[in-house]
Design a protein around this motif. Structure first.
Motif, short mmCIF file in Angstrom:
data_model
loop_
_atom_site.label_atom_id
_atom_site.label_comp_id
_atom_site.label_asym_id
_atom_site.label_seq_id
_atom_site.Cartn_x
_atom_site.Cartn_y
_atom_site.Cartn_z
N ASN A 130 0.81 -1.22 0.00
CA ASN A 130 0.00 0.00 0.00
C ASN A 130 0.85 1.27 0.00
O ASN A 130 0.32 2.38 0.01
CB ASN A 130 -0.95 0.01 1.19
CG ASN A 130 -0.23 -0.03 2.53
OD1 ASN A 130 0.94 -0.38 2.59
ND2 ASN A 130 -0.94 0.32 3.59
N GLU A 131 2.17 1.11 0.00
CA GLU A 131 3.06 2.27 0.02
C GLU A 131 4.02 2.29 -1.17
O GLU A 131 4.92 3.13 -1.22
CB GLU A 131 3.87 2.28 1.32
CG GLU A 131 3.03 2.37 2.58
CD GLU A 131 3.85 2.29 3.85
OE1 GLU A 131 5.10 2.17 3.73
OE2 GLU A 131 3.29 2.33 4.95
N SER A 132 3.84 1.36 -2.11
CA SER A 132 4.81 1.24 -3.20
C SER A 132 4.13 0.78 -4.48
O SER A 132 2.95 0.45 -4.50
CB SER A 132 5.91 0.25 -2.81
OG SER A 132 5.36 -1.04 -2.62
N PHE A 133 4.91 0.74 -5.54
CA PHE A 133 4.47 0.24 -6.83
C PHE A 133 5.31 -0.99 -7.17
O PHE A 133 6.51 -1.03 -6.89
CB PHE A 133 4.63 1.30 -7.93
CG PHE A 133 3.84 2.55 -7.68
CD1 PHE A 133 2.51 2.63 -8.05
CD2 PHE A 133 4.44 3.65 -7.08
CE1 PHE A 133 1.78 3.79 -7.82
CE2 PHE A 133 3.72 4.81 -6.85
CZ PHE A 133 2.38 4.88 -7.22
N SER A 134 4.69 -1.99 -7.80
CA SER A 134 5.42 -3.21 -8.15
C SER A 134 5.05 -3.66 -9.56
O SER A 134 3.91 -3.50 -10.01
CB SER A 134 5.09 -4.35 -7.17
OG SER A 134 5.57 -4.04 -5.88
N MET A 135 6.04 -4.22 -10.24
CA MET A 135 5.85 -4.85 -11.55
C MET A 135 6.44 -6.25 -11.49
O MET A 135 7.48 -6.46 -10.84
CB MET A 135 6.54 -4.04 -12.65
CG MET A 135 5.88 -2.70 -12.90
SD MET A 135 6.80 -1.69 -14.13
CE MET A 135 8.12 -1.06 -13.10
N TYR A 136 5.79 -7.20 -12.16
CA TYR A 136 6.20 -8.59 -12.09
C TYR A 136 6.62 -9.10 -13.46
O TYR A 136 6.19 -8.62 -14.50
CB TYR A 136 5.03 -9.45 -11.57
CG TYR A 136 4.60 -9.11 -10.17
CD1 TYR A 136 5.11 -9.79 -9.07
CD2 TYR A 136 3.67 -8.09 -9.94
CE1 TYR A 136 4.71 -9.46 -7.78
CE2 TYR A 136 3.27 -7.75 -8.66
CZ TYR A 136 3.79 -8.44 -7.57
OH TYR A 136 3.41 -8.12 -6.30
N GLY A 137 7.48 -10.10 -13.43
CA GLY A 137 7.88 -10.80 -14.63
C GLY A 137 8.10 -12.26 -14.32
O GLY A 137 8.34 -12.64 -13.17
N SER A 153 10.12 -3.17 -7.52
CA SER A 153 9.27 -2.38 -6.62
C SER A 153 10.01 -1.11 -6.22
O SER A 153 11.24 -1.08 -6.08
CB SER A 153 8.87 -3.19 -5.40
OG SER A 153 10.01 -3.71 -4.74
N TYR A 154 9.23 -0.05 -6.02
CA TYR A 154 9.84 1.23 -5.68
C TYR A 154 8.82 2.12 -4.97
O TYR A 154 7.61 1.96 -5.11
CB TYR A 154 10.37 1.95 -6.93
CG TYR A 154 9.30 2.26 -7.97
CD1 TYR A 154 8.59 3.46 -7.94
CD2 TYR A 154 9.00 1.35 -8.98
CE1 TYR A 154 7.61 3.74 -8.89
CE2 TYR A 154 8.04 1.63 -9.94
CZ TYR A 154 7.35 2.83 -9.88
OH TYR A 154 6.38 3.10 -10.81
N ASP A 167 15.15 4.59 -6.12
CA ASP A 167 15.67 3.23 -6.20
C ASP A 167 14.57 2.27 -6.63
O ASP A 167 13.44 2.38 -6.15
CB ASP A 167 16.24 2.75 -4.86
CG ASP A 167 17.55 3.44 -4.49
OD1 ASP A 167 18.45 3.43 -5.35
OD2 ASP A 167 17.65 3.98 -3.37
N THR A 168 14.90 1.35 -7.49
CA THR A 168 14.00 0.26 -7.84
C THR A 168 14.62 -1.03 -7.32
O THR A 168 15.69 -1.44 -7.77
CB THR A 168 13.77 0.16 -9.35
OG1 THR A 168 13.13 1.35 -9.82
CG2 THR A 168 12.89 -1.04 -9.69
N PHE A 169 13.95 -1.66 -6.37
CA PHE A 169 14.47 -2.88 -5.76
C PHE A 169 14.08 -4.07 -6.62
O PHE A 169 12.96 -4.17 -7.12
CB PHE A 169 13.92 -3.04 -4.35
CG PHE A 169 14.27 -1.88 -3.45
CD1 PHE A 169 15.53 -1.79 -2.89
CD2 PHE A 169 13.35 -0.87 -3.19
CE1 PHE A 169 15.87 -0.72 -2.06
CE2 PHE A 169 13.68 0.19 -2.38
CZ PHE A 169 14.94 0.27 -1.81
N VAL A 170 15.00 -4.99 -6.79
CA VAL A 170 14.80 -6.15 -7.66
C VAL A 170 14.84 -7.41 -6.80
O VAL A 170 15.88 -7.73 -6.21
CB VAL A 170 15.88 -6.23 -8.76
CG1 VAL A 170 15.58 -7.39 -9.71
CG2 VAL A 170 15.96 -4.91 -9.52
N ASP A 171 13.71 -8.10 -6.72
CA ASP A 171 13.62 -9.35 -5.96
C ASP A 171 13.35 -10.50 -6.92
O ASP A 171 12.54 -10.38 -7.84
CB ASP A 171 12.50 -9.27 -4.92
CG ASP A 171 12.74 -8.19 -3.87
OD1 ASP A 171 13.90 -8.03 -3.47
OD2 ASP A 171 11.78 -7.50 -3.49
#
Length: 351
Positions: A130-137, A153-154, A167-171
């Motif tokens: 609820n505090e960030s944006f995420s994109m999936y692959g 996510s960022y 920063d865009t974090f990559v998990d």
């Protein structure tokens, strides 16, 4: 019952030529056949035959799933997929496995043919949803024989400075190991207008982003699943380098496809990595709705798309005509979709 004198390699060769659904039936006829047909070796060999049918998987406005086998015939009707949930997005597919999101942004990997599914746990280091944006692959790492889910996510700083995304974090989640890990932050600014799923082609997942260099040019950023690093793919020569970050990047016909929704213009990279291989076509008819997402080709001259009215439509590149996709005499309504091939691959590596 299996012939005890028939060599196993002959049985494997014969069974590997059969459709996926037939294999499921033969698994029930004999214990020895079931043992043979559930081995990892057979499943992988069956997949390499490259004769498996391609299917559409579609999310309707009621958030249930439907599947239809390609090519579409006059009597084709989507069948309801008995995977109960409130589905919202088809992220992508690979080797018969499909990554889906539900309305709570929970991630599932499913095989629509065997109906096996795995609920992927949230990353322990993930940003609060609820505090960030995420994109999936989603894609396959052939060097490690592993299927991987990648999340970008960022926090959006929402200020006047550039770049917008600090920063865009990559998990990365390994289906084989069943664990998440965080890799280095992305070198690009992923605070894009369209929070889209990544496009998996050639062992990498691709997103549109902006460079952090002066000018903030648009880039196609590929994330190599084997080495878990980013690199750039050259865009078409005739696109606006400052603006194509506002487009959409998808997979169409097995190729990277860049889509300018507002002008209904498409570029396809026919040979991966070669800038000269980008080809272009445009929808030359007046549309009441903008195109949201191209799904697949029907033959060589027609492309199926989802528009903003949640309708499936078919555009003829040759005749320059548009028509609604009709099933059972009724225009079809779907909010998202994608393609997958039939396979026996299980999403549960640890099951």
């Amino acid at each position: 019952m299996a012939n005890p004198y028939l060599p196993q390699e002959i049985l494997i060769d014969v069974f590997s030529r059969l459709p996926t659904k037939s294999i499921g039936k033969f698994r029930c006829l004999s214990k020895s056949w079931r043992t043979l047909l559930t081995t990892t070796e057979f499943i992988e060999f069956h997949l390499t035959r490259k004769t498996h049918k391609e299917n559409l998987i579609l999310v309707n406005p009621s958030h249930s799933l439907h599947v239809i086998t390609l090519p579409i015939e006059n009597d084709s009707v989507p069948r309801n997929l008995e995977l109960l949930n409130t589905w919202t997005e088809v992220v992508g597919s690979c080797n018969g496995l499909v990554l889906l999101l539900n309305d709570e942004v929970k991630v599932f990997v499913v095989n629509p043919i065997t109906l096996q599914q795995v609920n992927i746990p949230d990353s322990p280091v993930a940003l609060k949803k609820n505090e960030s944006f995420s994109m999936y692959g989603f894609g396959y790492d052939c060097s490690n024989d592993d299927y991987k889910i990648v999340t970008l996510s960022y926090y959006d700083t929402d200020n006047e400075y550039e770049p917008d995304c600090i920063d865009t974090f990559v998990d990365v989640f390994s289906l084989k190991r069943g664990v998440w890990k965080r890799v280095s932050c992305s070198p690009y600014d992923h605070a894009v207008p369209d929070i889209s799923s990544g496009a998996f082609v050639n062992g990498a997942i691709h997103w549109l982003a902006s460079s952090r260099e002066s000018g903030y040019r648009s880039v196609i950023a590929g994330f190599d699943l084997a080495n878990e690093v980013f690199y750039e793919i050259p865009p078409p020569n005739d696109v606006d380098l400052a603006r194509f970050v506002f487009y959409k990047l998808v997979v169409l016909g097995g190729c990277l496809c860049l889509v300018n929704n507002t002008k209904s213009e498409f570029w396809m990279m026919k040979e991966y990595g070669l800038v000269e291989s980008w080809t272009n076509f445009k929808i030359d008819v007046d549309c009441e709705w903008d195109i949201v997402k191209p799904l697949c080709f029907i033959g060589d001259e027609e492309v199926m798309l989802i528009n903003e009215g949640d309708s499936l439509v078919v555009y003829s590149i040759k005749d320059r005509t548009m028509k609604d996709m009709v099933f059972g005499g009724i225009p079809s309504m779907f909010i998202d979709g994608g393609t997958f091939v039939e396979s026996l691959v299980s999403p549960d590596f640890n099951g």
